[in-house]
Design a protein around this motif. Structure first.
Motif, short mmCIF file in Angstrom:
data_model
loop_
_atom_site.label_atom_id
_atom_site.label_comp_id
_atom_site.label_asym_id
_atom_site.label_seq_id
_atom_site.Cartn_x
_atom_site.Cartn_y
_atom_site.Cartn_z
N VAL A 116 -8.41 11.97 10.91
CA VAL A 116 -7.52 10.92 10.71
C VAL A 116 -6.27 11.03 10.56
O VAL A 116 -5.95 12.20 9.47
N ILE A 117 -5.56 9.91 10.87
CA ILE A 117 -4.03 10.32 10.32
C ILE A 117 -3.64 9.46 8.92
O ILE A 117 -4.01 8.24 8.40
N VAL A 118 -3.04 10.29 8.59
CA VAL A 118 -2.10 9.56 6.52
C VAL A 118 -0.63 9.61 7.39
O VAL A 118 0.00 9.78 7.11
N LYS A 119 -0.83 8.22 6.68
CA LYS A 119 0.53 7.92 6.74
C LYS A 119 1.66 6.72 5.94
O LYS A 119 0.36 5.85 5.08
N PRO A 120 1.92 8.15 4.85
CA PRO A 120 2.82 7.45 3.82
C PRO A 120 3.55 6.37 4.38
O PRO A 120 4.23 6.35 4.96
N LEU A 121 3.56 5.14 3.00
CA LEU A 121 4.36 4.22 3.55
C LEU A 121 5.42 3.92 2.57
O LEU A 121 6.48 2.76 3.18
N SER A 122 5.25 4.23 0.75
CA SER A 122 6.56 3.74 -0.05
C SER A 122 7.77 4.97 0.02
O SER A 122 8.28 4.40 -0.34
N ASP A 123 7.33 6.19 0.69
CA ASP A 123 8.37 6.78 1.14
C ASP A 123 8.97 7.56 2.50
O ASP A 123 7.86 6.82 3.92
N ASN A 124 9.83 6.90 2.87
CA ASN A 124 10.35 6.24 4.30
C ASN A 124 10.07 7.86 4.89
O ASN A 124 10.66 7.83 6.14
N ASP A 125 10.91 8.53 4.17
CA ASP A 125 11.70 10.07 4.74
C ASP A 125 10.18 10.64 4.91
O ASP A 125 10.46 11.40 5.83
N GLU A 167 6.42 12.52 6.89
CA GLU A 167 6.19 12.06 8.33
C GLU A 167 4.39 11.79 8.14
O GLU A 167 3.64 12.14 7.15
N GLN A 168 3.94 11.00 9.09
CA GLN A 168 2.49 11.35 8.89
C GLN A 168 2.18 12.03 9.41
O GLN A 168 2.16 13.33 9.94
N THR A 169 0.74 12.64 8.79
CA THR A 169 0.35 13.42 8.93
C THR A 169 -1.43 13.71 9.97
O THR A 169 -1.81 12.39 9.25
N THR A 170 -1.98 14.75 10.80
CA THR A 170 -2.79 14.45 10.92
C THR A 170 -4.11 15.27 10.08
O THR A 170 -3.54 16.90 9.74
N MET A 171 -5.24 14.83 9.33
CA MET A 171 -6.11 15.35 8.32
C MET A 171 -7.03 15.87 8.57
O MET A 171 -8.04 14.85 9.44
N ASP A 172 -8.17 17.14 8.69
CA ASP A 172 -9.05 16.88 9.38
C ASP A 172 -9.78 16.15 7.86
O ASP A 172 -9.52 16.13 6.76
N LEU A 173 -11.76 15.62 7.59
CA LEU A 173 -12.22 15.35 7.09
C LEU A 173 -12.23 16.23 6.21
O LEU A 173 -12.30 15.05 4.72
N ASN A 174 -12.05 17.27 6.18
CA ASN A 174 -12.15 18.20 4.59
C ASN A 174 -11.29 17.67 2.99
O ASN A 174 -10.93 17.98 2.66
N ASP A 175 -9.92 18.01 4.61
CA ASP A 175 -8.65 18.11 3.70
C ASP A 175 -8.07 16.95 3.62
O ASP A 175 -7.87 16.74 2.18
N LEU A 176 -8.52 15.54 3.71
CA LEU A 176 -8.60 14.21 3.47
C LEU A 176 -8.91 13.98 2.14
O LEU A 176 -9.04 13.34 0.93
N ASP A 177 -10.73 14.36 1.85
CA ASP A 177 -11.50 14.85 0.78
C ASP A 177 -10.56 15.08 -0.53
O ASP A 177 -10.23 14.32 -1.61
N ASN A 178 -10.02 16.16 -0.25
CA ASN A 178 -9.03 16.98 -1.39
C ASN A 178 -8.20 15.77 -1.57
O ASN A 178 -7.78 15.91 -2.98
N ALA A 183 0.80 -1.64 0.01
CA ALA A 183 0.06 -0.15 0.00
C ALA A 183 0.96 0.97 0.32
O ALA A 183 2.46 1.18 0.31
N ASP A 184 0.30 2.36 -0.84
CA ASP A 184 1.57 3.96 -0.97
C ASP A 184 1.11 4.61 0.85
O ASP A 184 1.87 5.40 1.14
N TYR A 185 -0.48 4.73 1.56
CA TYR A 185 -0.49 5.16 1.94
C TYR A 185 -1.59 4.11 2.95
O TYR A 185 -2.17 3.29 2.60
#
Ligand code: AMP
Length: 422
Positions: A394-403, A405-416, A378-380
Motif C-alpha cells: 500500500v502507499i502510506v502518505k503522511p499528511l500533517s508533515d509536508n516534508d 515523502e510517501q512510501t510504499t509498504m508491504d502489508l507486513n510492514d504496514l501491520d507493524n 487526517a495524519d496519514y
C-alpha cells in the motif's frame, strides 16, 4: 414541500471533524471528562426513563416552583394517564430507589441525559438541554457536603474553567426555614405596595424565593430584612466556614445569603457555581441538600445531597478540547479490488484501538479523496490501488508533515507501522 424544522429551543448536536472548538464537539468531550471525574470519585451510574407520571414532579419539585407551574412538558398518554418529560432527575432517582427498595441504603450515583422545560429560549437556556448530576444519598450533613464541593472543584480544574465562583448558603431545616420565612413575610408586609407582581405572589406562595428577586427595588428593601444566618445553628455556620477555608485556595467561594435555588425540596446546604463569561444565564451547576424528599415521596428517611450540571453551559466555559488522536484516511482507488482492499482496511482497525480509521466510501478520484483527508485533518492517507494490491503493498502518505515523502509498504510492514502508532 413544507420544511420540517426542529422544535424551538431544541438543538441538534453534530460533531465537526475539522474543528474541535465547535460547541457540539465541546459538549461531547465535556461529557466524557465528567464521566471520568465521577469514576474517579467512585460514583456509580444510574439511568432512569425520560417519562414519569406527572405527580412525581408535582410532589417533589413543588407546585409553587416555576418548573411545575409553567414549564412542564405534560401529555395524556393513550391510557389517559398524565405523563411528563422529566424536567430534572433527582425525583426520578428517588422514585427508582424507593420502587426497588434500595432507599434503606447509602448510594453515590451519577446520571447524564436530556431534560425538558418549556422555558423562553435564549443564550444558554433551551427547552431540551443536557444535565449531568450527582446524588449522594444516606449521609447526614458533613462529609457529603465536602465531597460535593470537591467534585465541583475537580470539574473546574479538569475543564480549566476561568474564574469560577461557587456560591453557598444554608436554608436550615424545615423548622428554621419556616421561622425565617415567617419573619421575612412579617418584615415585607409594610413594603407590599413597592413589590412587583411576581414578588407579591411569592410573598404568599413561596416567600423564600423573594430573596433571589431580579427587582433592584426588592433587593434594596431586603438589605435591612432578616438574615437567614441569624436562624441557623452554629454547627451549620461552622461547616460553611470550613468549606470556604478548605477550598478557597482552589477557587472563589462566596457565602450568599440570598441564594435559595428554584426547586422547593431543598433544605440545609445549597450552592451554585457561576461564571461571568456566561452572560445573563450565569449558573452552570447547582444543587443542595434534600433530606425530606425521600420520605415525602413515600420512601424511608434518607438524608441526601445532590447537584445538577448544565452540560451546554459548562461546555461553553470549558477550555479543554478533545485530545488529538492519530487519524488515518483509507483511500481505495479501484472498484475491482474493493473486497480485498476492504479486507485490508478491516484487519488494520483491529491492530490499534487508539487510532481513528476513516475509509472513504465515495467513488471520487484520488485527488478529491486526498483533499477530503486533508479537510478532515487526517495524519496519514493509506492508498490502496490495483497495482499495490498485486504486489501486496500500500502507499502510506503522511499528511500533517509536508516534508515527509510517501512510501510504499508491504502489508507486513504496514501491520507493524500501525501497531506502533500512538
Ligand atoms: P436546576 O436543575 O434548575 O437547578 O439547574 C441546574 C443547572 O442546569 C443550571 O445551573 C444550568 O446550568 C442548567 N440548566 C437549567 N435549566 C436550563 C435550560 N433551560 N437550558 C440550559 N441549561 C439549563
Amino acid at each position: 414541500m413544507e420544511k420540517i424544522n426542529s422544535l424551538t429551543g431544541m438543538m441538534d448536536l453534530i460533531a465537526n471533524k475539522s474543528n474541535k472548538e465547535e460547541l457540539p464537539n465541546k459538549i461531547f468531550h465535556t461529557e466524557k471528562v465528567l464521566e471520568s471525574i465521577f469514576k474517579n470519585f467512585s460514583i456509580s451510574q444510574i439511568r432512569t426513563p425520560s417519562l414519569e407520571y406527572t405527580n412525581l414532579f408535582e410532589r417533589s419539585v413543588g407546585e409553587t416552583s416555576d418548573i411545575v407551574n409553567k414549564e412542564l412538558y405534560t401529555f395524556l398518554d393513550k391510557n389517559e394517564k398524565s405523563i411528563t418529560l422529566r424536567p430534572e432527575r433527582t425525583a426520578s432517582v428517588l422514585r427508582s430507589l424507593i420502587e426497588k427498595k434500595l432507599d434503606g441504603d447509602s448510594h453515590k450515583l451519577w446520571y447524564l441525559g436530556p431534560m425538558w422545560r418549556y422555558e423562553r429560549p435564549q443564550k444558554g437556556r433551551y427547552r431540551q438541554f443536557n444535565q449531568a448530576g450527582v446524588e449522594i444519598l444516606g449521609y447526614e450533613e458533613g462529609m457529603a457536603e465536602f465531597e460535593i464541593i470537591s467534585i465541583i472543584s475537580s470539574i473546574n480544574k479538569r475543564l480549566k474553567i476561568e474564574k469560577p465562583i461557587i456560591k453557598i448558603n444554608h436554608l436550615g431545616n424545615h423548622e428554621t426555614k419556616k421561622n425565617f420565612c415567617d419573619a421575612l413575610v412579617e418584615y415585607l408586609k409594610p413594603f407590599q405596595s413597592k413589590l412587583e407582581e411576581k414578588d407579591l405572589t411569592r410573598l404568599n406562595s413561596n416567600p423564600l424565593r423573594i430573596l433571589d428577586s431580579k427587582s433592584s427595588e426588592t433587593q434594596e428593601i431586603l438589605t435591612n430584612g432578616p438574615r437567614i444566618s441569624e436562624y441557623l445553628p452554629k454547627k451549620s455556620l461552622e461547616m460553611m466556614d470550613m468549606i470556604v477555608s478548605t477550598f478557597s485556595q482552589e477557587c472563589e467561594i462566596q457565602i450568599d445569603q440570598n441564594l435559595v435555588r428554584g426547586l422547593d425540596y431543598y433544605t440545609g446546604f445549597v450552592f451554585e457555581a457561576i461564571s461571568s463569561n456566561l452572560g445573563a444565564q450565569d449558573a452552570y451547576l447547582g444543587g443542595g441538600r434534600y433530606d425530606n424528599l425521600c420520605k415525602h415521596l413515600g420512601g424511608k428517611d434518607l438524608p441526601a445531597i445532590g447537584m445538577a450540571i448544565g452540560i451546554e453551559r459548562l461546555s461553553l466555559l470549558s477550555n479543554v478540547l478533545e485530545g488529538d488522536k492519530t487519524s488515518i484516511s483509507i483511500i481505495i482507488i479501484s472498484n475491482n479490488t474493493e473486497p480485498k482492499a476492504y479486507k485490508i482496511a478491516h484487519d488494520l482497525r483491529s491492530l490499534n484501538n487508539n487510532i481513528n480509521f476513516d475509509i472513504q466510501l465515495s467513488d471520487g478520484s484520488l485527488k478529491s479523496k486526498l483533499r477530503r483527508a486533508n479537510k478532515d485533518n487526517a495524519d496519514y492517507a493509506i492508498i490502496i490501488g490495483e497495482e499495490e494490491l498485486k504486489s501486496n503493498t500500500v502507499i502510506v502518505k503522511p499528511l500533517s508533515d509536508n516534508d515527509s515523502e510517501q512510501t510504499t509498504m508491504d502489508l507486513n510492514d504496514l501491520d507493524n507501522f500501525i501497531k506502533n502508532l500512538e
